[in-house]
Structures are given as C-alpha cells and as structure tokens.
Motif scaffolding. Structure first.
Motif, short mmCIF file in Angstrom:
data_model
loop_
_atom_site.label_atom_id
_atom_site.label_comp_id
_atom_site.label_asym_id
_atom_site.label_seq_id
_atom_site.Cartn_x
_atom_site.Cartn_y
_atom_site.Cartn_z
N ARG A 88 4.40 -5.33 -1.53
CA ARG A 88 3.77 -4.01 -1.43
C ARG A 88 4.82 -2.99 -1.85
O ARG A 88 5.85 -2.86 -1.19
N LYS A 89 4.57 -2.32 -2.93
CA LYS A 89 5.56 -1.39 -3.45
C LYS A 89 5.66 -0.14 -2.56
O LYS A 89 4.64 0.40 -2.12
N TYR A 106 10.51 -9.70 -5.32
CA TYR A 106 9.55 -8.78 -5.90
C TYR A 106 8.92 -7.99 -4.77
O TYR A 106 8.95 -8.41 -3.60
N TRP A 107 8.35 -6.86 -5.12
CA TRP A 107 7.65 -6.05 -4.11
C TRP A 107 6.25 -6.62 -3.89
O TRP A 107 5.41 -6.61 -4.79
N GLY A 151 7.01 -0.22 2.21
CA GLY A 151 7.19 -1.30 1.23
C GLY A 151 7.45 -2.63 1.91
O GLY A 151 8.03 -2.69 2.99
N LEU A 159 9.17 -6.20 0.73
CA LEU A 159 9.92 -6.89 -0.31
C LEU A 159 9.96 -8.38 -0.01
O LEU A 159 10.49 -8.81 1.03
N GLU A 191 13.40 1.71 -6.10
CA GLU A 191 12.07 2.25 -5.80
C GLU A 191 11.94 2.70 -4.35
O GLU A 191 10.92 3.29 -3.98
N LEU A 201 15.12 -3.30 -7.89
CA LEU A 201 14.08 -3.33 -6.86
C LEU A 201 14.24 -2.20 -5.86
O LEU A 201 13.28 -1.45 -5.56
#
Length: 798
Positions: free
Chosen positions: A652-653, A649-650, A687, A689, A732, A729
């Motif tokens: 920090r996106k 999951y991100w 980002g 991940l 993005e 994922l």
C-alpha cells in the motif's frame, strides 16, 4: 607409539619404481621442504612489518607432509583427481605449484599478506589450482567424500562426456582433524551411499596445537574406517627400519618403537641420536645383537634410523599409492610422520606455531645447498641437472590438467505461482517443484534436491515421487510392492534426482557445497536445492559458511521460519537466522510472504545460481503458516516482479502526507494488514512496505553508501548520484513519518530501514526463546500481534 597396529598386507605396486624417478622425487622433496620453510621465514623475519604482529605459517606442520605431498603431486595424481590439502600445509602446496609453474614468486613473497598466497588453500582467493578450500579443520576432509558422491551422480546421469575417467577425491589431513565430529557424520553417510574413489591420507604425526595425541588413537582410526568399509593402509616403518628388522636386535627395536609412548618418541626425536642410544641401551639391556646394531651407527645415523617412519619414506609411500591405483574402494592411509621432520624443531611438543630463528635458518640453508641470494630459485641446490628436472616436471601427470570447460547455462522458463485462496510458502514451494517435475525440461533435469530426513515435512515428497531417489543401484519401495497405501512412492535408482540424508545438517551443507561446485570440479552443471528446518541452520552453520567461501552455488530452503510452528516450542523456533542470511557473503536471503512472490524468487534464483559475474547462493526462509493470498492487478506484474527480486515493494503506497508506514517481512503479513486497517482510520495515507529480502535491500543500500563515500567518478561526471532500491522506496514516505518494522525473527533484520532517510522507528521482532503455544499466544508473547503493532505505531505518533 604404544602397541603394535594391525599389520597391513604386503603392498605390490603394478609397476616397479624406476631408480632415476625415485632420485628425482627425492630431490624435489628436499626442494619442496626448502621453499615452504623459506616462504614462512621470509614472511616472518625478512618482509617489513607495519603492525608488528606475528605472521605465522606452520613450518613444522608443513615439514611433516613434504614427503607425502611430493609423492602425490609429482607421481600419483592424475589430471582428473581432486585434492583437499590440510590447512597448515598451505606453504608446501604453494611451493609445489611454484615448481609446476602455477604459482608466482611474487605471491610466495607476499604469503599471508594482501594479494599474496593465502594462509590456507583457497579456491576463490589463490591463483594456483586449489580444488577444495581448507582452513576450518575437518570440513575439507569431509567435502572430498561428498565430492565423490556428486561425481557418481554426474557420471550415472550421463552429464559428463562418455569415457571420461573417474577422479579420486583425496584429502590430506592432520591426525588432530580426526577430533572433528563432522568427519564421522560424513563417514556414516558415505557408507550409506556406497562412496567410491575417495582417499584420506592421515598425516599421523601424533602432535596437535596443545600437545601430543593420545597413544592408542590409531586403533580407533582403524576401527572407524574398517566399520564403514574402507581399506586401511598403515605406513608405519620406512625401508630402512624394515631392513633393520632382519638384522641384529631388529625385531626387538621395532617392538620397542611400537611400545614407546608418543610423548617419549617425540622427545627423543627432538634430542637426537645420543638420546636414542642411551634410551635403547637402558630399555633393551641384555638384548642379543643390540651392541652390534648400535655399533653400526654413529649418533646421526642412529637418529635417522629411529625416525625412518613410513610417512617420510618415498619408496614406502609410492608403493602404497601405486598398489591402491585403480581400486574404487575408499582408502584410508595412516602415514606415521614426525612434526617438523628435517627441521631443528622436529619432535618438540611446542613446535606447532614455532618458527626457526635466523641462525637455525642459515644452518638449514647450508644443509640444503642453497646459495645466498638464490633462495627463491626453483632449481637452486638440487643435485640433479636443471634441464632434466624441468623435463620431468613438464611430464608430471597432474601438470597436464586442463581447465574445466565452462558449462552452458540452463534456460529458466517462467515459473507460475500455484493458485489457492490460502496457502503457506512451504506448500507453494512443494507445488512449484511438483509441477517442474512433471516435464523433462532442461531445468528439471538439472535440479537435484537433498534433505536431512525432513523431505516429507518440508514438502519435497511430490518432487521425489516424480523424480525418485538417487542410489547407485535399483531399489524398490517395499511398501509399494506389498500394496500398502502410502502417499510416498519412493523408488531408488541411479537416475533419481533426490539425495536423501540422515539427520545431520553438517552433511546437508557439505553435500550442497559439492553439488554447487559440480560444474567446476566435474564439468556438470547442477542446480541444487536443499531443505532443512530453519532453526537448524545453526547446526550446520560452519559447513554453510564453508560452502559459500568456496564459491558454491545452491539454494537452501528453510522452514518453518520464526515462531510460526508455535506448538513445537522454543527448540523448533528460529530467531537469528535472518541475520545469518544477511551477514553471510555469497548467500542472498529471501523471505517471501505470498506464493506469487516465491515463484518470482525461485525463477530469479535458478538464474542467480548460474550468473558467474554477480550470482551466488540463495537462502529462502519459508513458513508452514497458511495465509490468505493477494489478488494483484495484471498491470503490476513487470515492475512488481523486479521489485520482489530487489527486496521489497509497496503493498500500500504512502501518500505525501502520510505520518506512518509499516514495513514487514514474511508470514507476519496478516497481523500487519489487520493493524494497518485499524491504523488507517487515524493515519490516512498509511503505507505498507512488503520486504521480500532484507538482505537484498540492505546490500544494495550499503553498496550505494560505499560508492558515495568513495566518490564514484563516472557517476559524478554524469551528474548522477549512487542510489539504492531502499532509498527509492522510502523516498515516497515523508521523512517526518514514523516507521514500524515487523519480522518473525530478530528485529535488527529490519530496524536499519529507519536509517535510510532517518525516519523515527519502532522495530518489532523476536529476541527471546519461545515456548509451546498456539500461534496467537506466540505472537502476543513476542509482541508481533496486531495490538502490539498498533501500540508501537502510537508511540511514534504520540
């Protein structure tokens, strides 16, 4: 055969053998030998070959156990017994199953071909009733010992119906398998746990792949088994030789056989009766009664007499098996046999991979009275009425076995993550199990843990304090009884739920494999968890692969991961274990960094062990490094938890204008977050991940790629396109952005992420042996510190 073994006491079976039954078994013995030999011949000489490669099949190794397996399967075995068949006897096993109606002719015709009967018995690939997969020699043998311990556990925990009989866990092994060290590790562990109801039947043909086995091996065999409390039963001479003992020159001839070296005995067996006569006349010249003995036999008869060994004499074998029936003490039967018995290859030192040529096969077929065109017929060539044979086979005790009932699934409640500002994943694991141990829930009752003498150092001691150590008898903790302060309060009792092992990782994985098959073998669902030091996954790797190949379900929790236990030095630092987790079929590898991630993975894991469709085993790579925990917003929980299970999951996106992302796995998170804080100043929208499972991410991506290559028709009809969580994922992240991957393990574990959408990538990880240091020096040495991450990012964005 060199030297006289210790004489086994006279065996007295509980019921005398019925002559009609003995005649039937002798007929089936011949039929089993024929079908096994023909199956191999068909695969190598008759079935068309597209690649020109030899198929093989081990005719001689099969022949040496035809009698033993006839006695076992058609007489001795009960429905509750379980058997590990030596790998090279697979054709005999399939032939027996064919006669019992549990194997098809089509599968036999495709032996060692795609869709056919397997080269070596396989629980997951064969259609007939395989109890233990075999193939990697020695592993199936030791597995039966641990299956016996698991059976005891299931019965003493009352997980099987009252009155259910204990089965014997039986291994039929070749004598060369005794060269495998894991057998002796298992024997010692079995002695510690007072193993019961276990038989090992040694096909003592004294020949291996490259030559003839050492003459005095049987003496060592007897010593090993005797030292750990097994009954050793030596089946050396058959009824004919034992009868000859009391005739002219009988004792002298048997004494000569005892002293004959294995190589010479094998050579004379291959040469036949005339060679036996010449040798006896020379070596026993002047012996009283020798001429009379030799005059009683023509060459063929003399050859049969001199090769009448216990492992080819049905009466001798049946009496020994019947005499041991009902005795829980583990038994080792040393059955003297001849490799290639009954075939023209018998005794030749090169017969291991040898095949009968078509002319030899035709002669053998005539001896077996099998008409041309009837080679696959189950009852062709028998000298006993077909209807009587069918009736006998229908009454065979083993044939009455019913499928093991499907065990109910154990409900898995939500698992709460322990709370702390800083924590290691190993500590979090211990706290979670400690809380599970508090209540008598269905989940907690079915968890069984085990560890190779690292229970305390892998944070299992809290669980053990509450649940106790499994042992057949009650044993108190002497330190507690003497009022000596200790945080470990370990009581041993039949109700205990932890099985403590010695320092032998092979035993750990063999036991986990059998615990993870308890529902299939004993009708008792268990949820096994084993702990081990991560670097020593490699020491038990063969047994780990074997457990997965059998379809066993378990969790292996390995810690500390990577180089994070830096002061211990390179011997306690792991490099390639993530790649093992990713490459091993049937095993999904996770490496969570935070306690809440671990709680989600464990909750998923208990369900995954029980999923018959897509489930399997889990490998959790944890660490002793305490790191600051992340406070997550409650609104994130559902989607975030699903992403943790899917593999990432991100944290920090990234934004649509991002030029850089960092993808990390495990306890390296603090260095990644430190580097991210500095890099964000020059790379806005950076980002981060969090990869919780490189394995789950990669497997899903690989599956999607395969589906696209195959052109999934259903998805095409719907206008859809196969996709994966990794692609979702990384969608993005702009394609022209750089990607730095970081793991405390081999960099190839994450470097593939750059290929998902072709981002430029720098992969950081461990590729060299480490050395003793503190953590900061270790990370700097291997290029995992924040400065190294920043340097890699600058290379990508220069």
């Amino acid at each position: 055969m060199l030297a006289q073994p210790r004489r086994t006491p006279a065996l007295t079976p509980s019921n005398p053998l019925d002559p009609k039954t003995l005649a039937m078994l002798r007929a089936l013995e011949r039929k089993v030998l024929w079908l096994a030999t023909w199956t191999i011949h068909n695969a190598n000489h008759l079935r068309p070959s597209r690649d020109g490669l030899k198929v093989g099949g081990h005719q001689s190794s099969s022949a040496s156990v035809a009698t033993l397996m006839t006695a076992l399967y058609f007489h001795t075995l009960r429905p509750e017994d379980r058997v590990a068949v030596k790998p090279h006897a697979s054709p005999v096993f399939h032939a027996i199953q064919y006669l019992l109606g549990k194997q098809s002719r089509e599968k036999l015709e495709r032996f060692r071909a795609y869709g056919g009967a397997q080269s070596y018995p396989s629980r997951t690939k064969d259609i007939d009733d395989v109890d233990f997969s075999t193939g990697s020699v020695g592993l199936g043998v030791a597995a039966t010992l641990f299956a016996s311990i698991v059976q005891d556990y299931a019965h003493l925990h009352r997980m099987v119906p009252d009155g259910e009989r204990m089965g014997r866990m039986i291994s039929l092994l070749g004598d060369a398998e005794l060269d495998e060290g894991n057998i002796y590790e298992a024997l010692l562990e079995g002695w510690k746990h007072d193993v019961r109801n276990c038989w090992w039947i040694i096909d003592y043909n004294r020949q291996s792949l490259d030559g003839v086995v050492s003459d005095a091996l049987f003496r060592k065999i007897e010593g090993f088994f005797d030292n750990v409390g097994w009954n050793v039963v030596t089946l050396k001479f058959g009824k004919q030789l034992e009868a000859a003992r009391h005739g002219p020159a009988g004792e002298a001839v048997l004494d000569w056989i005892d002293r004959c070296e294995n190589q010479m005995y094998s050579a004379l067996t291959f040469k036949g009766g005339a060679a036996w006569r010449e040798r006896l006349q020379r070596d026993l010249s002047g012996t009283s009664g020798l001429k009379e003995l030799l005059d009683q036999h023509d060459d063929a008869s003399l050859g049969r007499l001199m090769t009448n060994l216990g492992g080819h004499d049905l009466e001798t074998i049946l009496e020994a098996f019947d005499a041991a029936d009902g005795n829980e003490t583990p038994h080792c039967f040393v059955a003297y046999t001849i490799k290639g018995w009954g075939l023209p290859l018998a005794g030749h030192k090169d017969n291991h991979a040898g095949l009968m040529n078509p002319e030899q096969l035709r002669t053998f077929q005539q001896l077996m009275n099998v008409p041309d065109g009837h080679e696959w017929e189950p009852f062709a060539g028998l000298d006993i009425d077909e209807q009587a044979t069918r009736s006998f086979l229908s009454r065979v005790p083993f044939a009455q076995r019913q499928p093991t009932p499907v065990c109910e699934k154990i409900a898995v409640p939500a698992i709460e993550a322990p709370k702390a500002d800083k924590m290691s994943t190993q500590e979090a694991f211990g706290k979670i199990l400690f809380e599970l141990a508090r209540e008598r829930t269905p989940l907690a009752e079915r968890i069984v843990t085990t560890s190779p003498d690292v229970t305390v150092s892998t944070n299992l001691s809290g669980w053990v304090n509450r649940r106790g150590i499994f042992h057949r008898t009650e044993r108190s903790d002497a330190f507690q009884a003497e009022k000596i302060a200790s945080p470990q309060k370990w009581q041993m009792a039949p109700a205990g739920q932890h099985i403590e092992l010695g320092i032998a990782e092979h035993n750990l994985f063999l036991l986990l494999g059998q615990l993870g098959l308890s529902d299939k073998l004993h009708g008792a669902r268990l949820l096994p968890i084993g702990t081990v030091y991560d670097p020593f996954i490699n020491r038990g790797l063969d047994a780990l692969i074997y457990a997965c190949y059998q379809g066993a379900r378990f969790m292996i929790v390995a810690t500390p991961s990577g180089v994070t236990l830096a002061p211990e030095g390179g011997a306690h630092q792991s490099i390639g274990t993530p790649l093992i987790g990713m490459s091993q079929d049937g095993l999904t590898y996770y490496e969570p960094a935070f306690a809440d991630e671990l709680a989600i993975v464990l909750q998923h894991g208990f369900n995954h062990l029980q999923d018959d469709e897509v489930g399997g085993s889990l490998y959790l790579r944890l660490t002793t490094r305490s790191i600051e925990q992340i406070q997550r917003p409650p609104t994130e929980n559902v989607d975030w938890a699903a992403s943790v299970v899917k593999g990432g999951y991100w944290l920090r996106k990234p934004t649509g204008s991002s030029t850089l992302a960092l993808a990390y796995c495990g306890a390296i998170a603090p260095e990644v977050l430190e580097a991210a804080t500095e890099l964000a100043q020059t790379h806005p929208g950076l980002g981060v991940l969090a990869v919780t499972s490189p394995d789950a991410l990669y497997s899903d991506w690989d599956k999607a790629q395969r589906a696209r290559r195959a052109g999934d028709k259903e998805q095409t009809r719907k206008g859809e396109k196969a996709s994966s969580h990794a692609e979702t994922l990384l969608a993005e992240l702009p394609q022209d952005a750089g990607l730095v991957t970081i793991i405390d393990g081999h960099p190839a574990s994450l470097s593939w992420l750059g290929a998902v959408q072709r981002n430029r990538t720098q992969a950081l990880g461990v590729t060299k042996f480490g050395q003793s240091s503190d953590l900061q020096d270790a990370f700097r040495l291997h290029g995992l510190d924040a400065d190294s991450i920043i340097a890699a990012a600058r290379v990508l964005t220069a």
